[in-house]
Design a protein around this motif. Structure first.
Motif, short mmCIF file in Angstrom:
data_model
loop_
_atom_site.label_atom_id
_atom_site.label_comp_id
_atom_site.label_asym_id
_atom_site.label_seq_id
_atom_site.Cartn_x
_atom_site.Cartn_y
_atom_site.Cartn_z
N GLU A 112 0.82 -1.30 -0.03
CA GLU A 112 0.05 0.03 -0.16
C GLU A 112 0.91 1.40 0.12
O GLU A 112 1.92 1.43 0.56
CB GLU A 112 -0.77 -0.05 1.25
CG GLU A 112 -2.11 -0.92 1.26
CD GLU A 112 -2.76 -0.85 2.56
OE1 GLU A 112 -3.92 -1.58 2.55
OE2 GLU A 112 -2.34 -0.23 3.54
N LEU A 113 0.26 2.12 -0.65
CA LEU A 113 0.80 3.71 -0.67
C LEU A 113 -0.29 4.63 -0.32
O LEU A 113 -1.07 4.76 -0.86
CB LEU A 113 1.66 4.06 -2.07
CG LEU A 113 1.70 5.54 -2.22
CD1 LEU A 113 2.78 6.16 -1.39
CD2 LEU A 113 2.35 5.43 -3.76
N VAL A 114 0.07 5.35 0.90
CA VAL A 114 -0.86 6.42 1.21
C VAL A 114 0.19 7.80 0.94
O VAL A 114 0.99 7.92 1.58
CB VAL A 114 -1.39 6.34 2.53
CG1 VAL A 114 -2.22 7.42 2.86
CG2 VAL A 114 -2.03 4.98 2.76
N ALA A 115 -0.50 8.84 0.24
CA ALA A 115 0.13 10.10 0.02
C ALA A 115 -0.80 11.15 0.78
O ALA A 115 -2.02 11.20 0.30
CB ALA A 115 0.02 10.29 -1.50
N GLU A 116 -0.32 11.60 1.77
CA GLU A 116 -1.10 12.78 2.55
C GLU A 116 -0.66 14.17 2.02
O GLU A 116 0.76 14.09 1.84
CB GLU A 116 -0.72 12.54 4.02
CG GLU A 116 -1.43 11.55 4.94
CD GLU A 116 -1.18 11.46 6.30
OE1 GLU A 116 -1.69 10.67 7.01
OE2 GLU A 116 -0.51 12.39 6.67
N ILE A 117 -1.60 14.88 1.69
CA ILE A 117 -1.17 16.14 1.23
C ILE A 117 -1.72 17.22 2.06
O ILE A 117 -3.14 17.28 2.55
CB ILE A 117 -1.93 16.30 -0.13
CG1 ILE A 117 -1.49 15.16 -1.24
CG2 ILE A 117 -1.49 17.89 -0.85
CD1 ILE A 117 -2.23 14.92 -2.29
N THR A 118 -0.89 18.20 2.66
CA THR A 118 -1.13 19.36 3.30
C THR A 118 -0.75 20.44 2.72
O THR A 118 0.21 20.45 1.87
CB THR A 118 -0.83 19.02 4.87
OG1 THR A 118 0.75 18.93 4.63
CG2 THR A 118 -1.26 17.85 5.32
#
Length: 133
Positions: A112-118
């Motif tokens: 899995e890859l989770v990209a968190e964008i802030t």
């Protein structure tokens, strides 16, 4: 860095439309972007890395860890980007001329890859989820 060389396919978004709207992306473009199902691949090439994104087109970002470079997001929008690595987390910081920054924290966990964008000018967190192809 078991994630290097693996292809990750898009699964779903969370608040991605909200961060795009925050940055003034027109509603019709947001709708089109939400329909894209990109794949991502991060590879090592000598002392550099290449992040390849494939959706309606192919975009390659070639970079060295910790070295700032110009990233053309659109014809009109350019950011100064820097990538850093910490185990299975790859963090990208984009700095814009108006002083805003966007941080994309890509966390690789198994398949899995989770990209968190802030963003410095936005209180939320957008996430994009991917699974290994």
């Amino acid at each position: 860095m078991a994630y290097l060389g693996k292809t990750y396919k898009f699964v779903k978004n969370e608040n991605f439309d909200k961060i795009l709207a925050h940055f003034g992306v027109p509603a019709d473009k947001i709708e089109a972007l939400l329909k894209l199902k990109p794949t991502l691949k991060l590879e090592k090439s000598g002392d550099s890395y290449v992040l390849t994104t494939v959706d309606s087109s192919t975009k390659e970002l070639k970079f060295k860890e910790g070295v700032e470079f110009e990233e053309n997001l659109t014809e009109e929008l350019v950011a100064k980007s820097t990538f850093t690595f910490a185990g299975d987390v790859v963090t990208q910081v984009q700095k814009f001329e108006d002083g805003r920054t966007v941080t994309i924290k890509r966390t690789f966990k198994g398949d899995e890859l989770v990209a968190e964008i802030t963003a410095s000018s936005w209180d939320g967190i957008a996430r994009r989820y991917y699974s290994a192809a």
